[in-house]
Structure formats: C-alpha cells, structure tokens
Design an enzyme around this catalytic site. Structure first.
Site, mmCIF file in Angstrom:
data_model
loop_
_atom_site.group_PDB
_atom_site.id
_atom_site.type_symbol
_atom_site.label_atom_id
_atom_site.label_comp_id
_atom_site.label_asym_id
_atom_site.label_seq_id
_atom_site.Cartn_x
_atom_site.Cartn_y
_atom_site.Cartn_z
ATOM 1 N N VAL A 177 40.187 40.891 31.503
ATOM 2 C CA VAL A 177 40.558 41.256 30.137
ATOM 3 C C VAL A 177 41.660 40.306 29.677
ATOM 4 O O VAL A 177 42.696 40.180 30.329
ATOM 5 C CB VAL A 177 41.030 42.727 30.059
ATOM 6 N N ALA A 197 46.882 38.863 30.518
ATOM 7 C CA ALA A 197 45.504 39.134 30.959
ATOM 8 C C ALA A 197 45.561 39.944 32.245
ATOM 9 O O ALA A 197 46.619 40.096 32.846
ATOM 10 C CB ALA A 197 44.773 37.821 31.214
ATOM 11 N N LYS A 198 44.444 40.454 32.654
ATOM 12 C CA LYS A 198 44.347 41.111 33.964
ATOM 13 C C LYS A 198 42.904 41.109 34.390
ATOM 14 O O LYS A 198 41.991 41.195 33.557
ATOM 15 C CB LYS A 198 44.834 42.557 33.867
ATOM 16 N N GLY A 199 42.682 40.990 35.698
ATOM 17 C CA GLY A 199 41.314 41.005 36.208
ATOM 18 C C GLY A 199 41.192 42.020 37.315
ATOM 19 O O GLY A 199 42.189 42.478 37.871
ATOM 20 N N ASP A 227 47.318 40.477 42.886
ATOM 21 C CA ASP A 227 47.712 41.810 42.438
ATOM 22 C C ASP A 227 47.347 42.728 43.612
ATOM 23 O O ASP A 227 47.149 42.252 44.735
ATOM 24 C CB ASP A 227 46.957 42.175 41.147
#
Ligand code: GLU
Length: 442
Positions: free
Chosen positions: A82, A127-129, A168
């Site tokens: 995202v 962002a983050k995945g 993460d």
C-alpha cells in the site's frame, strides 16, 4: 470521532461518512487511524484537499505468489503493498510476514509511515507491505523462494527512487538481501549500484548501515531521554515491562538496561514472565533467539496475562502487534508512561482511559521512527557509496529524534493537545505546506 468532544467540521464529516461506507465497524484500525489524523488536521485548519488526499492511499497493490514448497506441493501466498502518499519523497515502509495480515491493517500502517516520515522530516512518503504467511512455519529455502517471487511480482512498483521497502514484523536483513539481489538482477547494468537502495535494513556486508538493527530501540531510548525530564522522570533506574521480544522489544530492553533501568516483566506470543528483581535483557535475548519466545525462561516466573498487565512499572512498552492494548487491558495497567514502540498498539478507548488515569501516552510515530530514520541513513550511504561508523549513525539519529520530540512538545503546547494529536499535527502541517508549494498535479 472517539477521542474528541467537539464535533468535526462539516468537510471532515463528509470524508468520514464516505469512509464509513467501507468501514461499517468503528473499531476498524484504518478508520480509527484516519479519524485521529483528521482530528489533528482540524486543529490546524488544513486545506480540505489535503485532508481528502490523505484520507485514502494513492495505490493499493495486491499480488499472488505461487511457490513450490520443499515437499513438492504448491502454495499461493497473498502479498500487499500500500502506497499511501509520496508528496515528500519516495514511498517508504516495511514489509511484514504474518499469517493474519489484512489489507486495512496494511493501509493504516502505510498512513502511519506517511506521518512518521513527515514528523521526523526525512524526505520520504509512506507505504507498507505484507505477505500473508507464517514465516515460522517455512524453511529457509521456502522463505527465499517466496521473497524472490514477491519481489518479482511487485516489479516496478518498488525502486530506489520510487518505493523502498524495509524489514518489519517477521522479516529481517536476510529477507532484504534476497529482495535486493532479485531486484538488482533485473536492473540496467548502469544502475546496479544505486539499485541496492531499493530496500533498506540490508545486512551490513551488503550495503546495510551500522546501527540499523538496533535503530528502532535506540530511537525509543533517545525519545525517552528527551521527554522524560519534562515529566519529572529520568532514565537511569526506571522499571519497565515489554510486550514483544522481537527486534524492537529486545533492543529496547537491552538499551534501557544498559542505561541502568530494570525489566520487570515481558509478554510475547508464547507467554508472560516476571521477576521483581529484574530480568536480564541480554540473557533473555539469547534465550529467545534459540527458543523463539520468552516461555520457559529459567530466571523468571511464569505469570498470566492479567498479572502481566497489572505489574507496576514506570514505563509500559508495547513492542508487538497493533491494537494489543484495549480498554480492558488499560484498566489493569499500572505505569506512569505508556511508550508505543510498536505501531498503533493502543486502541482509542484504551488511550482515553489511560490519559484519564493520568498516564502519559507517547505515540508510535514519534517513539519508533528511529527505524525508518536509520533506513534513510542507509539509503543515503548507498547513494553516496559511503560507510558511516556506528558513532556517526547514533549521533545523527539522536539529533533527528530530539528534534522530532521538540516539535511534538511545542505543538502540544500550541494546540493544548495530547501527544498523539500533536505528533499528527506536526506531520500534517509539514505535508500541507509542501502541497501548498507543489500544488496538486494535473
Ligand atoms: N518497519 C519499520 C517501521 O514501521 C521501518 C520502516 C523503514 O525502515 O522503512 O517504521
């Protein structure tokens, strides 16, 4: 909005109403997060278009990765990236591997990355995945195959000038090495050196930065050093408890112990332990690296969850999953300051209760921005082909964290608000300024 008594202005209500069509549940993490962000924006009289833009991510990418398992069978894993906002610079944020990850969670974490980078004044968006997978249940070979497959599936949606993933929960330097290697193999020969900067949090020998591994914990400690004196507390000789003993929890524990504080209780996915005389943070880290959890650690007593939350400490530090501290837990917590080392660990209702009890809550976008800050240092070193030593990294990190803490304090005085709203306000004010200058294209 849950955390405010004054109704939101009409323009914000319209945005929230639109979102409510997707998020029927007011406890939805994305809805909660964007509600507090908009609440902060309203304290500043931010332009409507900025609120509108921030209310949804720019891109929500979903991929499916077929992977051959060691036993010859095939599995399909769902991946997300995202990209929330990039007005300040390339999208930036971790990739997590977790069996229960959901799109809304990734969206909230991406929004928080936008806020975090803006607050720290590092030139990135958010962002983050995520990959819906249980990394503990896979062999190293399976993890490598799925990671390379995910990297290929993301393709040009990531890149050193466009979107830069990092570790993460459930991912680490090895994961980043596989991602970088896969990406570099596809890069033009003229840009292979710069291509290393496609991810941060890489191993030291392969373009990583000194201090990246401990960076989030180190940042937590610098924020505490900056803010505790103003609360009539100081770091040496404080007591603390931790939820989570992974990268962030164990580094925070070890660094606090090095400064003379004492770890009284720890809880993770395997159980909870306590020792009124203190748990040795180094020994526990060694133990967890072989067993995978705190359960059974010999120099502490096993306790239940309620006892863990009720253990009296100066600092209560959630360093695991989001929304772990709910209202019921908050009712048991006995501490002076709750330090959000994890992203979004406290529900709004829990926070309200804690504040009413006189407990200060230090928000994640301030406390845990040390990780992405040293990621930025790594990316910068990669671009300049430089290697900074650990002292230089620490010195620069301390400066970034101190300045961020000062900005939040100043804003909380200016708005007469709590630390969370003040942190968001600092970030939004900066983003709104840049939108004012850049305009919205086309
Ligand atoms: N995953 C970390 C965070 O949530 C670090 C992100 C990064 O280094 O880009 O802040």
């Amino acid at each position: 909005m849950e955390s405010s008594n004054t109704p939101a202005p009409q323009s914000t209500q319209e945005i929230l109403q639109e979102l409510e069509e997707y998020y029927a549940d007011a406890h939805n993490l994305y809805f909660q997060t964007i509600s507090s962000v908009l609440e902060a924006a309203d304290q500043l009289d931010v332009d409507h278009r900025v609120k509108l833009i921030l209310s949804q991510p720019k891109n929500e990418i979903m991929v499916h990765c077929p992977v051959r398992m060691d036993d010859g069978s095939w599995k399909l894993f769902k991946g997300y990236r995202v990209q929330h906002n990039n007005v300040l610079g390339p999208y930036k944020g971790g990739i997590r591997y977790h069996p229960e990850v959901k799109l809304d969670e990734v969206k909230s974490l991406a929004l928080l990355m936008t806020m975090k980078c803006a607050l720290a004044r590092i030139p990135y968006g958010g962002a983050k995945g995520a990959l819906k997978i249980d990394p503990r249940a896979l062999s190293k070979g399976e993890l490598e195959r799925v990671t390379r497959r995910l990297t290929v599936a993301l393709g040009n949606n990531i890149g050193p000038d466009y979107d830069i993933p990092a570790p993460d929960m459930g991912t680490n330097a090895q994961t980043m090495a596989w991602m970088a290697d896969t990406y570099i193999n596809f890069a033009e020969s003229s840009s292979k050196v710069i291509a290393r900067g496609v991810v941060t949090g890489k191993p030291l020998e392969f373009g990583g930065s000194a201090g990246r591994d401990k960076a989030t914990g180190q940042g937590v400690v610098y924020v505490l050093e900056a803010l505790l004196p103003g609360m009539q507390m100081a770091l040496p000789e404080l007591s603390f408890s931790l939820i989570g003993y992974g990268n962030v929890g164990s580094w925070t524990g070890r660094l606090l112990q090095q400064r003379g504080s004492s770890m009284k209780a720890v809880m993770d996915h395997t159980g909870a332990i306590a020792n009124p005389g203190g748990i040795d943070a180094e020994k526990l880290a060694e133990y967890v690296s072989t067993t995978g959890g705190v359960k059974g650690y010999p120099d502490a007593e096993a306790i239940d969850e309620a006892t863990f939350y009720g253990t009296e400490v100066d600092l209560f530090i959630p360093a695991a999953l989001e929304q772990m501290v709910d209202l019921e837990h908050a009712q048991h917590i006995r501490c002076k300051v709750l330090v959000e080392a994890a992203n979004a660990p406290t529900t709004p209702r829990a926070e309200k209760h804690l504040l009413a009890k006189g407990i200060e809550v230090l928000p994640a976008i301030l406390c845990n921005s040390g990780g992405v800050t040293v990621s930025y240092f790594e990316w910068k070193q990669n671009r300049l082909s430089e290697t900074w030593d650990a002292e230089l990294v620490d010195e620069r990190l301390r400066k970034v964290m101190n300045r961020a803490a000062d900005r939040v304090l100043e804003m909380s005085k200016r708005l007469n608000s709590g630390m969370r709203i003040a942190s968001y306000a600092v970030a939004i004010e900066h983003i709104a300024k840049v939108y004012g200058m850049r305009g919205v294209f086309p």
